[in-house]
Write a protein that holds these residues in place. Sequence first.
Motif, mmCIF file in Angstrom:
data_model
loop_
_atom_site.group_PDB
_atom_site.id
_atom_site.type_symbol
_atom_site.label_atom_id
_atom_site.label_comp_id
_atom_site.label_asym_id
_atom_site.label_seq_id
_atom_site.Cartn_x
_atom_site.Cartn_y
_atom_site.Cartn_z
ATOM 1 N N ASN A 44 0.866 -1.178 0.000
ATOM 2 C CA ASN A 44 0.000 0.000 0.000
ATOM 3 C C ASN A 44 0.903 1.229 0.000
ATOM 4 O O ASN A 44 1.333 1.696 1.047
ATOM 5 N N TYR A 89 2.748 -2.403 4.494
ATOM 6 C CA TYR A 89 2.869 -3.704 3.834
ATOM 7 C C TYR A 89 2.533 -4.816 4.813
ATOM 8 O O TYR A 89 2.700 -4.681 6.029
ATOM 9 N N HIS A 131 -1.689 -4.762 -4.908
ATOM 10 C CA HIS A 131 -1.315 -3.346 -4.857
ATOM 11 C C HIS A 131 -2.549 -2.470 -4.717
ATOM 12 O O HIS A 131 -3.518 -2.621 -5.473
ATOM 13 N N ARG A 132 -2.507 -1.562 -3.774
ATOM 14 C CA ARG A 132 -3.535 -0.526 -3.709
ATOM 15 C C ARG A 132 -3.225 0.511 -4.783
ATOM 16 O O ARG A 132 -2.121 1.040 -4.859
ATOM 17 N N ASN A 189 1.904 4.411 -6.446
ATOM 18 C CA ASN A 189 1.338 3.076 -6.640
ATOM 19 C C ASN A 189 2.051 2.354 -7.773
ATOM 20 O O ASN A 189 2.389 1.166 -7.653
ATOM 21 N N ASP A 243 -9.020 2.084 -5.266
ATOM 22 C CA ASP A 243 -9.737 2.851 -4.243
ATOM 23 C C ASP A 243 -11.129 3.275 -4.688
ATOM 24 O O ASP A 243 -12.020 3.492 -3.867
ATOM 25 N N THR A 266 -10.959 1.063 -0.151
ATOM 26 C CA THR A 266 -10.678 -0.160 0.598
ATOM 27 C C THR A 266 -10.809 0.081 2.096
ATOM 28 O O THR A 266 -11.290 -0.781 2.839
ATOM 29 N N SER A 267 -10.401 1.259 2.558
ATOM 30 C CA SER A 267 -10.512 1.584 3.972
ATOM 31 C C SER A 267 -11.969 1.788 4.381
ATOM 32 O O SER A 267 -12.429 1.226 5.387
ATOM 33 N N GLU A 305 -6.537 -1.938 5.399
ATOM 34 C CA GLU A 305 -6.693 -1.981 3.951
ATOM 35 C C GLU A 305 -5.983 -3.195 3.358
ATOM 36 O O GLU A 305 -6.407 -3.739 2.339
ATOM 37 N N GLU A 306 -4.911 -3.623 4.029
ATOM 38 C CA GLU A 306 -4.149 -4.751 3.507
ATOM 39 C C GLU A 306 -4.957 -6.051 3.550
ATOM 40 O O GLU A 306 -4.931 -6.842 2.602
ATOM 41 N N ILE A 356 -7.548 -5.798 0.823
ATOM 42 C CA ILE A 356 -6.931 -6.034 -0.484
ATOM 43 C C ILE A 356 -6.622 -7.515 -0.660
ATOM 44 O O ILE A 356 -6.858 -8.095 -1.727
#
Length: 399
Positions: free
Chosen positions: A7, A15, A89-90, A126, A147, A181-182, A385-386, A389
């Motif tokens: 991220n 990460y 990957h974000r 990114n 996102d 994602t958050s 978020e990880e 994802i």
Amino acid sequence: MKIIIINSGSSSIKYQMIDMPANEVICSGMIDRIGLESSNFSYVTNTVKVEETLPIANHKIGLQKISQLLMDDKVGVIKSTSEIEAVGHRVVHGGSDFSNTVTITKEVKDKIRQLSDLAPLHNPANLEGINVAEEIFSSAKQVAVFDTAFHQTIPVVAHKYAIPNFLLTENKIRVYGFHGTSHKYVSEKAICYLNEKNSGKSSRIITIHLGNGCSMTAIKDGKSIDHTLGFAPMNGLIMGTRSGDVDQSIIFHMVNSLGYSLDAVNNLLQKQSGMLGLTGYSDLRDIESNAEKGNLDCQLALDMNAYRIKKFIGSYTAVLNGLDAIIFTAGIGENSSYIRKLVCTDMDYFGLELDSAKNEIRSKEIREINTPDSKTKILVIPTNEEIEIANQVYELLLK
């Protein structure tokens, strides 16, 4: 299946290596204050914790530092990059081209690069993460999670701008929304929590993501229906270096009367404004520290930041026709009790009553910081978020 999530934010890298589908975190860490002499680096496993303060000039150097520790003889968690099956990957801006998680190809990278004009603080970072990961984890499948995807449910009445119709139909100029994602992750956690407390009633919540970048989302029954960021991640709340909402006539005045070029205005609003422009500091920890020492610029900036958040709470409560909970999340939202206090003070009309003692507690778990009599829940929910994802990457690989 081992999946690494990268991220890359505008000034940070988060990460995690996650074993799927168990959602077991093998290692995690982050780098913040990228570009400063005092960047903070962390690397954590079940048995090892490494923390350093050192200069990290850019994202490439940061990602190389992470990869070295992952395969380090003493503290590493893998012996070979072949153990990694996928890297998630974000990616901040997917435009109108990407509404779902995708496997990264040259065409996908080209499109991410083209969209960098709309997210100049994010898409380049990114893309840098993708390029470095392709070199380091060459046998792994590279996957992009956008996102903007969560906000595809925003209705046309909210995502369309009052400009000529062809700019939407032909040029796809609209509200896209970010930090998806958050907002998705914490809203789902909040809904589960509210259902347990309220026997499954419908949910009307506002998620408040506060970091170097900031945004708020109005979420009704699990769906995003409005969002503070728009066509690009620049408007809405006051951010670390971004201005948030300004009167667009200021831009024309700066160009036509003050002699600024358009590039100079863009750079000023993206990289020299927000909390940095107001105080000289972009990191909220520095701003709060200086405010405590009597710095009036820092105190005013904190008040302005909270005032802007309050305005959106009011407007989104109207859009939702009520409010069950507000959720604070991300680096500032989770850790700054002072910002939370400023936001929730004098908000009793909205049923928000903050418990001062609970507000000072730090935890990695969901927690209420409202009083027992508060009609509206005030929740702090650590974002992840990880994990979000990783779940999306895993689902893609199963197809």
